[in-house]
Motif scaffolding. Structure first.
Motif, PDB file in Angstrom:
ATOM      1  N   VAL A 175       0.368  40.265  36.608  1.00 33.45           N
ATOM      2  CA  VAL A 175       0.835  40.897  37.842  1.00 33.45           C
ATOM      3  C   VAL A 175      -0.272  41.798  38.375  1.00 33.45           C
ATOM      4  N   LEU A 176      -0.715  41.502  39.578  1.00 35.46           N
ATOM      5  CA  LEU A 176      -1.750  42.303  40.226  1.00 35.46           C
ATOM      6  C   LEU A 176      -1.106  43.050  41.394  1.00 35.46           C
ATOM      7  N   VAL A 177      -1.140  44.376  41.333  1.00 37.73           N
ATOM      8  CA  VAL A 177      -0.602  45.198  42.416  1.00 37.73           C
ATOM      9  C   VAL A 177      -1.758  45.661  43.287  1.00 37.73           C
ATOM     10  N   VAL A 178      -1.766  45.238  44.548  1.00 39.57           N
ATOM     11  CA  VAL A 178      -2.819  45.623  45.495  1.00 39.57           C
ATOM     12  C   VAL A 178      -2.215  46.629  46.463  1.00 39.57           C
ATOM     13  N   SER A 179      -2.687  47.873  46.397  1.00 34.71           N
ATOM     14  CA  SER A 179      -2.030  48.939  47.171  1.00 34.71           C
ATOM     15  C   SER A 179      -2.925  50.178  47.208  1.00 34.71           C
ATOM     16  N   ASP A 180      -2.584  51.110  48.102  1.00 32.50           N
ATOM     17  CA  ASP A 180      -3.229  52.424  48.041  1.00 32.50           C
ATOM     18  C   ASP A 180      -2.517  53.328  47.031  1.00 32.50           C
ATOM     19  N   PHE A 181      -1.366  52.891  46.573  1.00 33.97           N
ATOM     20  CA  PHE A 181      -0.555  53.610  45.585  1.00 33.97           C
ATOM     21  C   PHE A 181      -0.077  54.975  46.104  1.00 33.97           C
ATOM     22  N   PHE A 182      -0.014  55.114  47.422  1.00 36.41           N
ATOM     23  CA  PHE A 182       0.588  56.313  48.009  1.00 36.41           C
ATOM     24  C   PHE A 182       2.088  56.072  48.161  1.00 36.41           C
ATOM     25  N   PHE A 183       2.768  56.033  47.046  1.00 36.19           N
ATOM     26  CA  PHE A 183       4.208  55.780  47.055  1.00 36.19           C
ATOM     27  C   PHE A 183       4.944  57.120  47.031  1.00 36.19           C
ATOM     28  N   PRO A 184       5.787  57.386  48.022  1.00 34.39           N
ATOM     29  CA  PRO A 184       6.470  58.692  48.082  1.00 34.39           C
ATOM     30  C   PRO A 184       7.246  59.037  46.816  1.00 34.39           C
ATOM     31  N   LYS A 185       7.811  58.026  46.161  1.00 33.52           N
ATOM     32  CA  LYS A 185       8.601  58.276  44.959  1.00 33.52           C
ATOM     33  C   LYS A 185       7.784  58.086  43.683  1.00 33.52           C
ATOM     34  N   GLY A 186       6.467  57.936  43.827  1.00 30.94           N
ATOM     35  CA  GLY A 186       5.618  57.804  42.643  1.00 30.94           C
ATOM     36  C   GLY A 186       5.445  56.353  42.222  1.00 30.94           C
ATOM     37  N   PHE A 187       4.604  56.156  41.246  1.00 30.50           N
ATOM     38  CA  PHE A 187       4.276  54.804  40.777  1.00 30.50           C
ATOM     39  C   PHE A 187       4.678  54.584  39.323  1.00 30.50           C
ATOM     40  N   GLU A 188       5.064  55.653  38.611  1.00 30.75           N
ATOM     41  CA  GLU A 188       5.334  55.540  37.172  1.00 30.75           C
ATOM     42  C   GLU A 188       6.457  54.553  36.872  1.00 30.75           C
ATOM     43  N   GLU A 189       7.579  54.723  37.568  1.00 35.63           N
ATOM     44  CA  GLU A 189       8.735  53.864  37.288  1.00 35.63           C
ATOM     45  C   GLU A 189       8.441  52.414  37.639  1.00 35.63           C
ATOM     46  N   GLY A 190       7.744  52.185  38.744  1.00 28.93           N
ATOM     47  CA  GLY A 190       7.407  50.814  39.139  1.00 28.93           C
ATOM     48  C   GLY A 190       6.543  50.120  38.113  1.00 28.93           C
ATOM     49  N   LEU A 191       5.531  50.818  37.612  1.00 28.57           N
ATOM     50  CA  LEU A 191       4.671  50.220  36.584  1.00 28.57           C
ATOM     51  C   LEU A 191       5.475  49.931  35.318  1.00 28.57           C
ATOM     52  N   ARG A 192       6.401  50.852  35.012  1.00 29.64           N
ATOM     53  CA  ARG A 192       7.230  50.644  33.807  1.00 29.64           C
ATOM     54  C   ARG A 192       8.091  49.391  33.962  1.00 29.64           C
ATOM     55  N   PHE A 193       8.686  49.193  35.127  1.00 24.71           N
ATOM     56  CA  PHE A 193       9.511  48.008  35.358  1.00 24.71           C
ATOM     57  C   PHE A 193       8.687  46.728  35.198  1.00 24.71           C
ATOM     58  N   LEU A 194       7.481  46.747  35.727  1.00 26.36           N
ATOM     59  CA  LEU A 194       6.649  45.540  35.659  1.00 26.36           C
ATOM     60  C   LEU A 194       6.277  45.206  34.218  1.00 26.36           C
ATOM     61  N   GLN A 195       5.970  46.233  33.435  1.00 26.37           N
ATOM     62  CA  GLN A 195       5.609  45.981  32.035  1.00 26.37           C
ATOM     63  C   GLN A 195       6.809  45.591  31.195  1.00 26.37           C
ATOM     64  N   TRP A 196       7.975  46.031  31.616  1.00 28.22           N
ATOM     65  CA  TRP A 196       9.207  45.779  30.877  1.00 28.22           C
ATOM     66  C   TRP A 196       9.427  44.276  30.686  1.00 28.22           C
ATOM     67  N   SER A 197       9.005  43.492  31.651  1.00 28.23           N
ATOM     68  CA  SER A 197       9.223  42.042  31.589  1.00 28.23           C
ATOM     69  C   SER A 197       8.161  41.327  30.774  1.00 28.23           C
ATOM     70  N   GLY A 198       7.220  42.080  30.220  1.00 27.86           N
ATOM     71  CA  GLY A 198       6.202  41.462  29.377  1.00 27.86           C
ATOM     72  C   GLY A 198       4.999  40.945  30.133  1.00 27.86           C
ATOM     73  N   HIS A 199       4.881  41.296  31.405  1.00 27.88           N
ATOM     74  CA  HIS A 199       3.724  40.854  32.175  1.00 27.88           C
ATOM     75  C   HIS A 199       2.475  41.675  31.792  1.00 27.88           C
TER      76      HIS A 199
END
Length: 289
Positions: A175-199
């Motif tokens: 999984v490649l995330v292409v972004s400025d990573f200026f997410f108002p709610k942060g990026f921690e939870e999103g990265l955790r969800f992506l790794q959760w699936s074993g990617h």
């Protein structure tokens, strides 16, 4: 906006693909071999013949010498699925074309390696840009679909997009995330969800150089590019300096979070030629943490 199917751009992608084949030696390619045994072409081992096995796999030369029925096992050659989560929020507008070239290069290399590529757009929700592409014959449809992508939405919710992506329960892949990573709610939870699936997760952070500075001074009315919300502010040298420090602190927190999670991270600004960024990634070993 430059065309992703322009011959000059394709020549740049071809050069990057040649470098990838030389440098990665298969780490992004479908010739990544597994421990599973099946019907590939590379011999792996022998196993005793059991009722129900394919009799065509019996090695009759060994039987002639030992009267033992053994079948040949071969390595299965598996493709890798490369998921590109492409930030299509309006904060990406000034670097959207540049980020699209980076995504195009990664997808081009993967497709030429016979891997599968899927692209999703992210804003307040997840949308499909490229449903699924595999093989070199899909290169131009892939590039045309990516070229047709536009910014959308009124806000960015990386966590919601990652949760939706995870819920689709696709095949494990890169999984490649292409972004400025200026997410108002942060990026921690999103990265955790992506790794959760074993990617295997990789972050490619893209900034416009103007993102990193605050050149304005005085009494101003500023407008959020995503929500269009306005606010009157007074900016002095002090606030300008605080802005730069806040951006640096945010990027440091992304770097630390990726390091803590083993997520590969590359950061760039849109004034760096896109092929230089991809070359640097390849020479460092590709999509690795």
């Amino acid at each position: 906006m430059s065309s992703l199917t322009d011959p000059a751009f394709i020549r740049q992608l071809d050069a990057l693909n040649l470098l990838a084949r030389r440098v990665l030696r298969g780490s992004l390619q479908a010739d990544r071999r597994t421990q599973r045994r099946g019907t590939g072409i590379t011999f792996a081992d022998y196993a005793p013949y059991n009722f129900g096995d394919d009799y065509r796999a019996i090695d009759w030369k060994i039987y002639a010498r030992t009267e033992e029925l053994l079948i040949k096992l071969f390595e299965i050659e598996e493709d890798t699925t490369v998921y590109i989560l492409f930030d299509c929020s309006r904060s990406m507008a000034t670097k959207f074309d540049y980020a699209r070239k980076l995504a195009a290069a990664i997808g081009y290399i993967a497709l030429n390696g016979m891997d599968r590529v899927m692209v999703y757009g992210m804003a307040e929700k997840l949308s499909t840009i490229v449903e699924s592409a595999r093989s070199r014959s899909q290169v131009f449809p892939f590039l045309r679909d990516l070229e047709g992508a536009e910014t959308f939405g009124v806000d960015t919710d990386f966590s919601a997009c990652a949760r939706t992506f995870q819920a689709r329960k696709g095949k494990k892949g890169v999984v490649l995330v292409v972004s400025d990573f200026f997410f108002p709610k942060g990026f921690e939870e999103g990265l955790r969800f992506l790794q959760w699936s074993g990617h295997d997760v990789f972050a490619l952070q893209v900034h416009d150089p103007a993102d990193l500075e605050c050149p304005w001074l005085g009494d101003l009315e500023i407008e959020c590019v995503e929500t269009a919300a306005t606010q009157r502010v007074t900016i002095s040298e002090k606030e300008s300096k605080q802005y730069r420090e806040a951006i640096a602190a945010w990027n440091d927190s992304l770097k630390n979070e990726c390091a803590r999670r083993g997520v590969g991270l590359a950061s760039t600004t849109s004034d760096v030629p896109f092929d230089v960024v991809i070359q640097s990634m390849l020479r460092k070993g590709g999509l690795v943490a």
